[in-house]
Design an enzyme around this catalytic site. Structure first.
Site, PDB file in Angstrom:
ATOM      1  N   ASP B 420      30.804  59.080  13.721  1.00 41.22           N
ATOM      2  CA  ASP B 420      29.356  58.570  14.270  1.00 41.22           C
ATOM      3  C   ASP B 420      28.374  59.899  14.586  1.00 41.22           C
ATOM      4  OD1 ASP B 420      28.084  55.918  14.739  1.00 41.22           O
ATOM      5  OD2 ASP B 420      27.786  57.218  16.748  1.00 41.22           O
ATOM      6  N   GLU B 449      28.599  60.676   9.109  1.00 41.83           N
ATOM      7  CA  GLU B 449      27.426  59.671   9.188  1.00 41.83           C
ATOM      8  C   GLU B 449      26.250  60.378  10.064  1.00 41.83           C
ATOM      9  OE1 GLU B 449      26.287  57.838  12.354  1.00 41.83           O
ATOM     10  OE2 GLU B 449      25.061  56.491  11.363  1.00 41.83           O
TER      11      GLU B 449
END
Lengths: 688, 688
Positions: B420, B449
């Site tokens: 993330d 990401e």
């Protein structure tokens, strides 16, 4: 790519892998610096400049997250630097710093620039860091504008400012920055209203002070890159090549340097800066070449100056027919008096009669029958030439001897060398030798005479050659010229390869000149002198001498390479006035003294080429228009840069002083080979 | 560019200058190796491959003069290599060598290739030298053809061959090369006629033996470059993102991992390879977000899984509603049984209730009032999230803790992680962490990401991420798609950045999907699954779920990020069959399992895009044609690659098994949103 290693190191464990995984301490630095431009092969080679020139640097700089990144470009002189094993200490000057700025939002591309002032080495690098104060300042502004409470933020800022004051204590720049910072820190954290304190937080003076004393403890420093700063003559000069032995009273004996010195006023009047002489050393007699490159010399044939060495000496001796060292010194001082510099030829090869052949047989390659291997390009043989064996077991002594030859002539006042066929000698030798020469004298200029494949030519320039011969003589059509000079002036090679556009040489009389008459010589002169800040001609060019030794050859008939020659400088059809005028224009117009600003412009006739150059300060714009057709009248329209569609203005032909009233961007030109082959036009100052 | 150094090293004397002038021993080597491609930032970063893939290498290789240059490409595995300070020894395998060949005369560009077979690190470099034997052989041929006496040359050759025999003595390749060479050396120097000996000199077997035992004592070795070899799944895989808590009986309580496991057969039937789960850890209650991202959670709102940490534990604990470790293990083993791999989320941030907030307050940034700084993007505040302070004085312990979390899950069988927002953490951390993980287990895959600026996204890929989210969701027009995928598949980034084309995510419901109905979902599915060897969807995509939380937002209405959800997988209008079919085609066709061979093809309708991919062996060619217009019928012509103007052939639609008789290169296609949005066509084998 870069540091190449020799075979003995091949077995070592993987450096590349080790490096990538090493240095955890560097990993906590957050700023990333990538793709610094200019940078030649990752810093393996320097870029080149001359004093006063700018180095505009860009790089990709960024960090994780959304914090504000700061970057400075640092540069410094390095005096006295040369070769690591020379024992001569370097003096490294302090870094200068220039704040870099983001080129455009979202690009992560940053730019800065510096100038160089002194001949020698210069270094630059980038330092970047995540700037906590600038981040804080941006956020306080946003939050305050959004009506949020920033009381805690102001206290955070006070801490940052107080820390900076601690760093400022240790500086001594004449101002008491520490006190100024402490005062502001007190204000930021005092009990006055937030509305009163926010302007202090956002104050530009504080921002400037904080930048000066920024926390760089986690800064990232890029690799250090190098600039080789050469003297101005490396960037701009007009060369004239002559055979001093052709200055005698007739074609039956060698002219001496005293006689050759009498040619110098004429060359100076033509406006040249440099007189380049083919080798002046004793010429061998074994396998001496005869007139017109015949295999057997007649008894009076003087031989090629490139067959160096005889009983009279080698690379540090003077061919007896040319006179003594005193004569050479007279020639040099006369040239100097007239504003001319003398360039000599460095040709690392020997005639079979060179003293080194017997003194140092180990520097040559031997054949199974004990003979020394002469030069060849199978099936062609060059028995009058022995190449050095750069792979000799005694290569270190050979290299040193060649360096010593160069230093010998430097000690006699020669600062410019044209190097013969450098691409046929171990490339690392040149890097080593030029480094060492510059250690002694940073003003020395080396011109690479390598007509070979592009990557090899470029490598020589990277390895240290100040200037390079180019493919110019073989680029005669408009398409060829545009393609080649776009490459030279817009690709990375412009950072290290300075072309020197010789319009002819003793070896290259292009068929364009053979068949085009004086108009062809005029066209090529205009092109060479305006496309190249450095250009040259070989004597005879001013006489439009265009006779080849045979059809299909680029060799001159009755070439001076193999015989004495007596030129009639006043013979019909010479173009000396044009040459003198063009060289005068070159000296008067800074636009023509730099290569990088070259821009080609549209024309509606493929035989007409148009391009402009601009001085670095933008004040001088020179537009050159040349008809490439030496046989027929050509006319057409050219598109003038920087002018509006209906603008009226005057262009000034710097060759013949004519002025033309032009309007708008497209204007008419007409060239008659009997009358003129081109314009060098001075344009009204560019509006910005 | 590269090795960045931290500030403490700034004062050192100039490395760059010292380096250039050093190493005189390397200067006698004559071959130059430049511009090796591929090479990322001068070798600072590895290129990436998977087992079986080829690395095609080119470089500029040349030397001074006219001698023949030889170059070999060397490659080797490096097992067990990781981090220098890890203490774990590397096993470096022997070099393999491949002879490089000149790409075209005069270019000085050489090419060679190797393949990689094992996951881990692989290295390559180039060795080049001036080959005296090959030079000799070429020259003997030329001289003999020209009728010259080559008797001395044959004796020279005999010496070269005898020297090689000396080197061959020390080899042990099963053949007695030394004897073979000595025999030929004797022949070359014996008393038979020259005409009899020349064929021996020019013999191919001798040339081959001499190449094997070439004199490399003065060879130049390039820098060593690296290949990161990841397992096949890094290159090719279909991802499915799901919230396990949505697998409960209704929307009122969290589904457990046991319940979520019941979804796995459906996902396996859809043909996916990887099931990716948002964070599965305990969710904080402080400042918990309510449904639809509201600031105040209702009593039954479960909160965002990315607000990690509560009294129940942190990054190594399981959210109690999801069950126990045993439940997770059940889910993982069920997935494995069905051919699915489980990917977890690594989100380096904490809720205010995370145990580390009290155990390691030094890992967070503190404000002047003693509070911990929550996440913000001024003026927006994210009070439910505490970011780590990567500039903490205790950063080493923090980094180690995060590595330990990753290893914790690896030890529990997880080999794929979606990371993330990696772009908001110190970039050097990732390089360090991924290095260390691969030291333990080279099969681990990390998907970055990072939706941020291009250079930062590329840097993360260079620093070690196996795959990267891309801008695909925001590239919807034909021009956008062609430009972006041309960049991804033809520029240097293809060497290290593997895009993973998610067609939607919990955060990105593009307006194209919001307004295009099922046809839009079909188009984007076809694009993602055929443009990207790696692609993914987030659950709900198969239902054409397109409701946004508000106009202009890309957030889903009633997002699973903030509430329990119960999906009806059989609801009207789903496209599950299409997804299953497309995933089946992807598995059956190697052409779709690689990105690099992508080529776009002309169409005469801007709403129709056409492109093909080819398997590395050239045997499988798949042509995809998609209508980008989800609202209207579109038709037009597309240009088929590899076929002649009048050729007749059959194309086979791999989705619906239809076959079309086509002729020539331009062929007609027609797409009705109610019927079909595109073709995936199998082309007849490419003729070469």
């Amino acid at each position: 790519m870069t540091p190449t290693r020799n075979a003995s190191e091949i077995g070592n464990p993987s450096d590349a892998l080790a490096q990538s995984a090493s240095c955890p301490s560097a990993r906590e630095t957050r700023a990333i610096i990538e793709h610094i431009r200019p940078s030649i092969d990752g810093g393996r080679f320097p870029i080149k400049r001359t004093p006063g020139e700018i180095v505009a640097v860009t790089a990709d700089v960024f960090a994780d997250g959304h914090d504000v990144v700061a970057a400075v470009l640092r540069d410094r002189r390095v005096s006295g630097f040369g070769v690591r094993d020379s024992g001569i200490p370097s003096e490294i000057h302090p870094w200068r710093e220039t704040t870099m700025t983001l080129v455009a939002p979202g690009t992560d591309e940053w730019a800065g620039q510096f100038d160089v002032s002194a001949v020698g080495w210069h270094e630059y690098s980038i330092v970047a860091w995540v700037d906590r104060f600038q981040t804080w300042r941006r956020d306080v502004g946003i939050k305050w504008s959004a009506g949020q409470d920033v009381s805690l933020e102001l206290l955070e800022g006070a801490l940052l400012v107080r820390e900076a004051a601690g760093r400022a204590d240790h500086t001594a720049n004449g101002h008491d920055d520490a006190a100024a910072l402490l005062e502001r820190a007190d204000t930021l954290s005092d009990s006055t209203s937030i509305a009163d304190r926010v302007p202090v937080a956002l104050d530009d003076v504080l921002a400037s002070l904080m930048f000066t004393h920024a926390d760089r403890s986690r800064a990232t420093m890029s690799e250090v890159l190098r600039v080789r700063v050469d003297r101005e003559r490396a960037r701009f000069g007009s060369w004239y090549e002559m055979f001093p032995r052709s200055a005698g009273p007739d074609q039956n004996r060698s002219g001496t340097f005293r006689e050759a010195a009498r040619e110098l006023p004429r060359i100076a009047d033509l406006g040249f800066d440099i007189v380049y002489l083919p080798p002046i050393h004793p010429i061998g007699t074994s396998f001496r070449k005869g007139r017109n490159n015949t295999l057997v010399a007649g008894p009076d044939d003087p031989g090629s100056p490139w067959a160096i060495g005889s009983a009279a000496g080698g690379h540090t001796a003077i061919e007896p027919g040319l006179g003594t060292f005193e004569y050479v010194e007279w020639f040099r001082s006369e040239a100097e008096r007239l504003g001319l510099e003398v360039a000599l030829d460095l040709a690392w090869q020997c005639s079979p009669d060179h003293p080194w052949v017997t003194e140092h047989p180990e520097w040559f390659r031997h054949r199974p029958d004990g003979s020394i291997k002469y030069a060849e390009n199978p099936p062609k043989k060059y028995q009058d030439i022995y190449p050095f064996d750069f792979e000799s077991e005694d290569w270190r002594a050979l290299w040193q001897a060649l360096l010593d030859v160069t230093l010998f002539w430097i000690d006699r006042g020669v600062k410019i060398f044209r190097v013969d066929n450098p691409h046929t000698k171990t490339l690392g030798f040149w890097e080593w030798m030029i480094d060492h020469v510059h250690q002694r004298d940073g003003d020395v200029i080396f011109l690479s005479e390598a007509f070979t494949r592009p990557k090899l030519m470029r490598y020589l320039a990277k390895a240290g050659f100040t200037q390079s011969y180019s493919y110019f003589t073989w680029r005669n059509s408009k398409a060829e010229l545009v393609e080649y000079f776009t490459e030279l002036t817009t690709t990375e090679s412009r950072e290290y390869l300075r072309p020197n556009l010789f319009a002819n040489t003793p070896d290259i009389l292009h068929e364009y000149l053979q068949h085009g008459g004086c108009a062809a010589f005029e066209a090529r002169l205009l092109l060479a002198a305006t496309l190249g800040a450095n250009y040259g001609i070989y004597s005879g060019f001013e006489l439009c001498e265009g006779r080849a030794v045979k059809p299909g050859s680029e060799e001159y008939a009755d070439s001076e390479k193999y015989q004495y020659k007596k030129w009639d400088w006043d013979r019909t059809g010479h173009i000396s006035e044009l040459i003198a005028r063009v060289n005068h224009v070159r000296r008067a117009h800074a636009a023509l003294q730099f290569d990088r600003t070259l821009q080609f412009h549209d024309t509606d006739n493929p035989e007409i080429i148009a391009y402009s150059k601009t001085s670095p300060d933008g004040a001088d714009v020179v537009l050159t228009v040349v008809s490439l057709d030496p046989h027929h009248m050509q006319h057409g329209h050219i598109r003038v840069p920087y002018v509006g569609a209906d603008e009226a203005y005057t262009v000034h032909d710097l060759i013949d002083d004519n002025r033309y009233a032009w309007r708008g961007d497209w204007n008419y030109v007409r060239f008659d080979p009997d009358f003129r082959q081109g314009h060098i036009l001075w344009l009204p100052k560019r509006r910005t």
